[in-house]
Design a protein around this motif. Sequence first.
Motif, PDB file in Angstrom:
ATOM      1  N   ALA A 114     -43.530 -16.030  58.541  1.00 37.04           N
ATOM      2  CA  ALA A 114     -43.163 -16.911  59.637  1.00 37.04           C
ATOM      3  C   ALA A 114     -41.638 -16.983  59.992  1.00 37.04           C
ATOM      4  O   ALA A 114     -41.365 -16.818  60.891  1.00 37.04           O
ATOM      5  CB  ALA A 114     -43.610 -18.631  59.231  1.00 37.04           C
ATOM      6  N   GLY A 115     -40.898 -16.918  58.993  1.00 33.18           N
ATOM      7  CA  GLY A 115     -39.550 -16.712  59.381  1.00 33.18           C
ATOM      8  C   GLY A 115     -39.070 -15.461  59.723  1.00 33.18           C
ATOM      9  O   GLY A 115     -38.121 -15.243  60.524  1.00 33.18           O
ATOM     10  N   ILE A 116     -39.789 -14.171  59.178  1.00 29.82           N
ATOM     11  CA  ILE A 116     -39.317 -12.932  59.833  1.00 29.82           C
ATOM     12  C   ILE A 116     -40.003 -12.795  61.301  1.00 29.82           C
ATOM     13  O   ILE A 116     -39.209 -12.043  62.279  1.00 29.82           O
ATOM     14  CB  ILE A 116     -39.881 -11.812  58.959  1.00 29.82           C
ATOM     15  N   ILE A 117     -40.879 -13.331  61.561  1.00 33.09           N
ATOM     16  CA  ILE A 117     -41.792 -13.310  62.818  1.00 33.09           C
ATOM     17  C   ILE A 117     -40.433 -14.264  63.812  1.00 33.09           C
ATOM     18  O   ILE A 117     -40.456 -13.762  65.088  1.00 33.09           O
ATOM     19  CB  ILE A 117     -42.855 -13.943  62.924  1.00 33.09           C
ATOM     20  N   ASP A 118     -40.259 -15.166  63.336  1.00 30.19           N
ATOM     21  CA  ASP A 118     -38.929 -15.878  64.177  1.00 30.19           C
ATOM     22  C   ASP A 118     -37.688 -14.906  64.331  1.00 30.19           C
ATOM     23  O   ASP A 118     -37.224 -15.067  65.613  1.00 30.19           O
ATOM     24  CB  ASP A 118     -38.234 -17.145  63.073  1.00 30.19           C
ATOM     25  N   THR A 119     -37.474 -13.864  63.419  1.00 30.28           N
ATOM     26  CA  THR A 119     -36.420 -13.101  63.750  1.00 30.28           C
ATOM     27  C   THR A 119     -36.919 -12.319  64.710  1.00 30.28           C
ATOM     28  O   THR A 119     -35.991 -11.888  65.639  1.00 30.28           O
ATOM     29  CB  THR A 119     -36.112 -12.480  62.547  1.00 30.28           C
ATOM     30  N   GLU A 120     -38.018 -11.824  64.782  1.00 35.29           N
ATOM     31  CA  GLU A 120     -38.778 -10.757  65.762  1.00 35.29           C
ATOM     32  C   GLU A 120     -38.684 -11.518  67.226  1.00 35.29           C
ATOM     33  O   GLU A 120     -38.223 -10.871  68.308  1.00 35.29           O
ATOM     34  CB  GLU A 120     -40.089 -10.735  65.635  1.00 35.29           C
ATOM     35  N   ALA A 121     -38.689 -12.918  67.202  1.00 30.42           N
ATOM     36  CA  ALA A 121     -38.876 -13.613  68.593  1.00 30.42           C
ATOM     37  C   ALA A 121     -37.424 -13.812  68.811  1.00 30.42           C
ATOM     38  O   ALA A 121     -37.116 -13.721  70.140  1.00 30.42           O
ATOM     39  CB  ALA A 121     -39.297 -15.230  68.213  1.00 30.42           C
ATOM     40  N   ILE A 134     -41.851 -16.137  73.143  1.00 29.59           N
ATOM     41  CA  ILE A 134     -42.855 -17.256  72.994  1.00 29.59           C
ATOM     42  C   ILE A 134     -43.737 -16.866  72.353  1.00 29.59           C
ATOM     43  O   ILE A 134     -44.291 -17.775  71.416  1.00 29.59           O
ATOM     44  CB  ILE A 134     -42.924 -17.995  74.466  1.00 29.59           C
ATOM     45  N   GLU A 135     -44.534 -15.653  72.682  1.00 28.07           N
ATOM     46  CA  GLU A 135     -45.746 -15.458  71.994  1.00 28.07           C
ATOM     47  C   GLU A 135     -45.289 -15.244  70.255  1.00 28.07           C
ATOM     48  O   GLU A 135     -45.982 -15.818  69.612  1.00 28.07           O
ATOM     49  CB  GLU A 135     -46.267 -13.921  72.685  1.00 28.07           C
ATOM     50  N   ALA A 136     -44.384 -14.741  70.013  1.00 30.80           N
ATOM     51  CA  ALA A 136     -43.854 -14.457  68.626  1.00 30.80           C
ATOM     52  C   ALA A 136     -43.602 -15.856  68.047  1.00 30.80           C
ATOM     53  O   ALA A 136     -44.190 -15.971  66.953  1.00 30.80           O
ATOM     54  CB  ALA A 136     -42.511 -13.487  68.597  1.00 30.80           C
ATOM     55  N   ILE A 137     -42.752 -16.598  68.613  1.00 28.69           N
ATOM     56  CA  ILE A 137     -42.635 -18.142  67.960  1.00 28.69           C
ATOM     57  C   ILE A 137     -43.795 -18.628  67.870  1.00 28.69           C
ATOM     58  O   ILE A 137     -44.086 -19.512  66.952  1.00 28.69           O
ATOM     59  CB  ILE A 137     -41.368 -18.724  68.633  1.00 28.69           C
ATOM     60  N   ASP A 138     -44.637 -18.553  68.811  1.00 24.09           N
ATOM     61  CA  ASP A 138     -46.070 -19.300  68.690  1.00 24.09           C
ATOM     62  C   ASP A 138     -46.741 -18.810  67.351  1.00 24.09           C
ATOM     63  O   ASP A 138     -47.337 -19.750  66.725  1.00 24.09           O
ATOM     64  CB  ASP A 138     -47.104 -19.025  69.931  1.00 24.09           C
ATOM     65  N   ARG A 139     -46.593 -17.612  67.242  1.00 26.45           N
ATOM     66  CA  ARG A 139     -47.327 -17.038  65.901  1.00 26.45           C
ATOM     67  C   ARG A 139     -46.436 -17.709  64.546  1.00 26.45           C
ATOM     68  O   ARG A 139     -47.398 -18.203  63.506  1.00 26.45           O
ATOM     69  CB  ARG A 139     -46.829 -15.604  65.566  1.00 26.45           C
ATOM     70  N   LEU A 141     -45.267 -20.565  64.473  1.00 22.99           N
ATOM     71  CA  LEU A 141     -45.608 -22.198  64.759  1.00 22.99           C
ATOM     72  C   LEU A 141     -47.209 -22.223  64.132  1.00 22.99           C
ATOM     73  O   LEU A 141     -47.337 -23.508  63.529  1.00 22.99           O
ATOM     74  CB  LEU A 141     -45.779 -22.739  66.216  1.00 22.99           C
ATOM     75  N   ALA A 142     -47.946 -21.226  64.486  1.00 22.95           N
ATOM     76  CA  ALA A 142     -49.166 -21.278  63.902  1.00 22.95           C
ATOM     77  C   ALA A 142     -49.360 -21.144  62.336  1.00 22.95           C
ATOM     78  O   ALA A 142     -50.250 -21.873  61.692  1.00 22.95           O
ATOM     79  CB  ALA A 142     -50.045 -19.944  64.382  1.00 22.95           C
ATOM     80  N   ILE A 143     -48.443 -20.684  61.938  1.00 25.05           N
ATOM     81  CA  ILE A 143     -48.392 -20.641  60.285  1.00 25.05           C
ATOM     82  C   ILE A 143     -47.618 -21.837  59.822  1.00 25.05           C
ATOM     83  O   ILE A 143     -48.182 -22.772  58.865  1.00 25.05           O
ATOM     84  CB  ILE A 143     -47.414 -19.466  59.934  1.00 25.05           C
ATOM     85  N   ASP A 144     -46.794 -22.395  60.480  1.00 24.56           N
ATOM     86  CA  ASP A 144     -45.866 -23.544  60.109  1.00 24.56           C
ATOM     87  C   ASP A 144     -45.790 -24.490  61.332  1.00 24.56           C
ATOM     88  O   ASP A 144     -44.530 -24.504  61.784  1.00 24.56           O
ATOM     89  CB  ASP A 144     -44.575 -23.322  59.432  1.00 24.56           C
ATOM     90  N   PRO A 145     -46.955 -25.299  61.871  1.00 19.34           N
ATOM     91  CA  PRO A 145     -46.857 -26.002  63.100  1.00 19.34           C
ATOM     92  C   PRO A 145     -45.955 -27.253  63.056  1.00 19.34           C
ATOM     93  O   PRO A 145     -45.722 -27.728  63.928  1.00 19.34           O
ATOM     94  CB  PRO A 145     -48.340 -26.577  63.120  1.00 19.34           C
ATOM     95  N   GLU A 146     -45.326 -27.639  61.741  1.00 22.29           N
ATOM     96  CA  GLU A 146     -44.663 -28.950  61.491  1.00 22.29           C
ATOM     97  C   GLU A 146     -43.209 -28.414  61.601  1.00 22.29           C
ATOM     98  O   GLU A 146     -42.305 -29.458  61.708  1.00 22.29           O
ATOM     99  CB  GLU A 146     -44.897 -29.624  60.428  1.00 22.29           C
ATOM    100  N   SER A 147     -42.711 -27.241  61.703  1.00 22.65           N
ATOM    101  CA  SER A 147     -41.227 -26.782  61.727  1.00 22.65           C
ATOM    102  C   SER A 147     -40.554 -27.233  62.995  1.00 22.65           C
ATOM    103  O   SER A 147     -40.872 -26.655  64.056  1.00 22.65           O
ATOM    104  CB  SER A 147     -41.323 -25.222  61.575  1.00 22.65           C
ATOM    105  N   GLN A 148     -39.606 -28.042  62.929  1.00 22.29           N
ATOM    106  CA  GLN A 148     -38.904 -28.484  64.076  1.00 22.29           C
ATOM    107  C   GLN A 148     -38.043 -27.393  64.454  1.00 22.29           C
ATOM    108  O   GLN A 148     -37.938 -26.841  65.747  1.00 22.29           O
ATOM    109  CB  GLN A 148     -38.087 -29.814  63.583  1.00 22.29           C
TER     110      GLN A 148
END
Length: 168
Positions: A114-121, A134-139, A141-148
């Motif tokens: 999830a953190g690495i996908i955030d870097t991709e985003a 947006i699509e990447a950060i949605d991925r 969020l799908a892993i960690d939907p509570e992450s502010q």
Amino acid sequence: DPSSDLYQNGKFFLATHEFTKGNDDALRDYVTDNPDSPFHFDAYRKMVYHYADTEQREKELAAYEEMLSSFPNDPSALNSYAWRMAEIETNLDDALIKVRTAVELTADNPNRQAGIIDTEAEVLWKLKRYDEAIEAIDRSLAIDPESQYYKDQKKKFIESKKTASQSA
């Protein structure tokens, strides 16, 4: 005892000390002279952080190149490089390739991924590829939907997309 962990740690500590005192070759020499050392990744990380902190961009990029040459399939190395390239807005296309490799390499560890996908985003955002960001950060969020943090990232990407479409 040269084979002891304490001895190895001491050699790395001394090389790091020499490096931070101005000997640019100290950590590179350490890596070369100690091929079986478990501290190679740490040596490269110390180099890139030092060069970033002291704003020596060419040396930082060269150290990243050496690190990625030595650790081409290390998700931490790939992710670190990609995030830093996004920060300094350099080598973004290469950063995207590297971070996507890191995403693939962490497929069996969703929380890490999830953190690495955030870097991709983030890299996609810097490339102004807002829909993909947006699509990447949605991925993530799908892993960690509570992450502010991921929610804030998505908001940032959406706002950038709106601003770009309004000024176009």
